[in-house]
Write an enzyme that holds these catalytic residues in place. Structure first.
Site, short mmCIF file in Angstrom:
data_model
loop_
_atom_site.label_atom_id
_atom_site.label_comp_id
_atom_site.label_asym_id
_atom_site.label_seq_id
_atom_site.Cartn_x
_atom_site.Cartn_y
_atom_site.Cartn_z
CB THR A 143 -0.98 0.10 1.20
OG1 THR A 143 -1.51 1.43 1.25
CG2 THR A 143 -0.31 -0.17 2.54
CG ASP A 145 -2.80 4.55 2.07
OD1 ASP A 145 -2.47 5.30 1.14
OD2 ASP A 145 -3.94 4.07 2.20
CG MET A 187 -4.11 9.53 -2.55
SD MET A 187 -4.07 8.07 -3.63
CE MET A 187 -5.54 8.35 -4.61
O1 F6P Z 1 -5.19 2.88 0.05
C1 F6P Z 1 -4.53 3.40 -1.02
C2 F6P Z 1 -5.27 4.58 -1.58
O2 F6P Z 1 -4.55 5.11 -2.67
C3 F6P Z 1 -5.59 5.66 -0.56
O3 F6P Z 1 -4.50 6.47 -0.27
C4 F6P Z 1 -6.77 6.35 -1.24
O4 F6P Z 1 -7.63 6.97 -0.34
C5 F6P Z 1 -7.47 5.19 -1.89
O5 F6P Z 1 -6.53 4.17 -2.08
C6 F6P Z 1 -8.11 5.55 -3.22
O6 F6P Z 1 -8.77 4.45 -3.69
P1 F6P Z 1 -9.40 4.34 -5.15
O7 F6P Z 1 -8.30 3.89 -6.06
O8 F6P Z 1 -10.45 3.34 -5.01
O9 F6P Z 1 -9.89 5.69 -5.55
#
Ligand code: F6P
Length: 367
Positions: A143, A145, A187
């Site tokens: 991830t 994050d 993010m």
């Molecule tokens: O968990 C990883 C992430 O990029 C987060 O930082 C963000 O909030 C989310 O996924 C976005 O998800 P999606 O690709 O579904 O918009």
């Protein structure tokens, strides 16, 4: 020729730079033990549960050179899963059904002796539940994050920080030229790691993270002090999950069936309006980086970490170490149980050394 032993590899959740490097490492390591072959399930478990199935044989040719590519050659999804498979009702609404037992049978019938699931906390929770049903599964954490408690780093995080820092650097020259306040939203969901690293690396005046709710008055004072006779410039890095004291996160309505997360994004615009209302005198511009942080080629650190994870994951298959996840701790590659892997959330703690560093160079955290 005797039947080969089969391992199924899949990527789940949001994509992340380094996924392909893991896949390549698994395949390359497996090719050193000719009795094994590696299969990919397209879009996480969808590839095996769907009719017709979408399973691809992954050999050295299929993975040649992919470690430098972002995304995942076997696709991914963050909607549903075997325990909550989205089905459309006659009235057009969606519900989730449990197909986990069917998945267990399919894996057995098709001769998969191991599953390697590359994914974040949601995917590893699915891994844990499947392992409890008897599936021989191994987890690989990913991830951008960096919010998994059982590993010091997940691959993809450093690449996201690098991208955000390069964008920050570009905003500096334009902020300086126009005497503006630049707000850059990054993010990270509930974890402020990307924001904090970027703010320190770039040299922001203010960094707002989900773990420390902000006081708009304090930020306004800090910003106004940077402007003398209307001249000056300042930078704010804000995490998408940041919120004001006594406020809530800026969320958008989820419109996709089976999407279980709160969709974040847009807090930069909220902050901009709040600052104006609180008396910020400078012109303000907002930049929301969004998925740019997840795209493109992984930096070398993430390629190496992902490759280490991939090799280790396949060696765990050989050793029969199922129900565990690969982890990077104290500068070494190790493993943890899937229980441990999903037990602790890794957010920024207010007393962490990184927070002290930020405060130590005068970055306001908005508190
Ligand atoms: O968990 C990883 C992430 O990029 C987060 O930082 C963000 O909030 C989310 O996924 C976005 O998800 P999606 O690709 O579904 O918009």
């Amino acid at each position: 020729m005797p039947e080969k032993k089969k391992v199924l590899v899949l990527t789940g959740g949001g994509d992340c730079p380094g996924l392909n490097a893991v896949i390549r490492a698994i395949v390359k390591r497996a090719s050193q033990t000719p009795e094994w072959e590696v299969w990919g399930s397209i879009e996480a478990y969808n590839g095996i549960l769907r009719q017709p199935q979408e399973l691809v044989l992954l050999d050295n040719k299929a993975v040649a050179g992919i470690h430098v590519k972002g995304g995942t050659i076997i696709k991914t999804t963050n909607k549903g899963g075997p325990f909550n498979w989205p089905v459309k009702n006659p009235d057009g609404s969606w519900s989730g059904i449990d197909r986990s037992q069917e998945l267990v049978q399919l894996l057995k019938n098709q001769g998969f002796e191991a599953v390697i699931s590359i994914g974040g906390d949601g995917s590893q929770r699915i891994s844990k539940a499947l392992h409890n049903l008897g599936v021989p599964v191994i987890g690989v954490p990913k991830t951008i994050d960096n919010d998994l408690g059982a590993t010091d780093y997940t691959f993809g995080f450093q690449t996201a920080v690098q991208i955000a820092t390069e964008c920050f650097d570009k905003l500096v020259t334009t902020a300086e030229s126009h005497h503006r306040v630049m707000i850059m939203e990054v993010m990270g969901r509930d974890a402020g790691w990307i924001a904090l690293h970027t703010a320190i690396a770039g040299g922001a005046e203010v960094c707002l993270i989900p773990e420390i709710p902000y006081d708009i008055q304090k930020i306004t004072e800090r910003l106004n002090s940077r402007f003398d006779n209307g001249r000056g410039f300042a930078h704010i890095v804000i995490s998408e999950g940041a919120k004001p004291k006594d406020g809530t996160v800026t969320a958008r309505a989820a419109t996709e069936a089976g999407y279980e997360n709160v969709r974040l994004g847009g807090v930069a615009y909220q902050l901009s309006a709040q600052l104006k209302a609180a008396g910020c005198t400078a012109d303000i511009r907002e930049t929301v980086l969004g998925h740019i942080q997840r795209g493109g080629t992984p930096i070398a650190f993430d390629r190496v970490l992902a490759t280490q994870f991939g090799v280790k994951a396949f060696e765990m298959v050989l050793a029969g170490e199922f129900g565990r996840m690969v982890s990077y701790r104290n500068n070494t590659i190790t493993t943890v149980t899937l229980e441990e892997a999903t037990a602790r959330y890794n957010g920024v703690t207010p007393d962490s050394y990184l927070i002290q560093t930020a405060r130590g160079i005068g970055i306001s955290l908005g508190d």
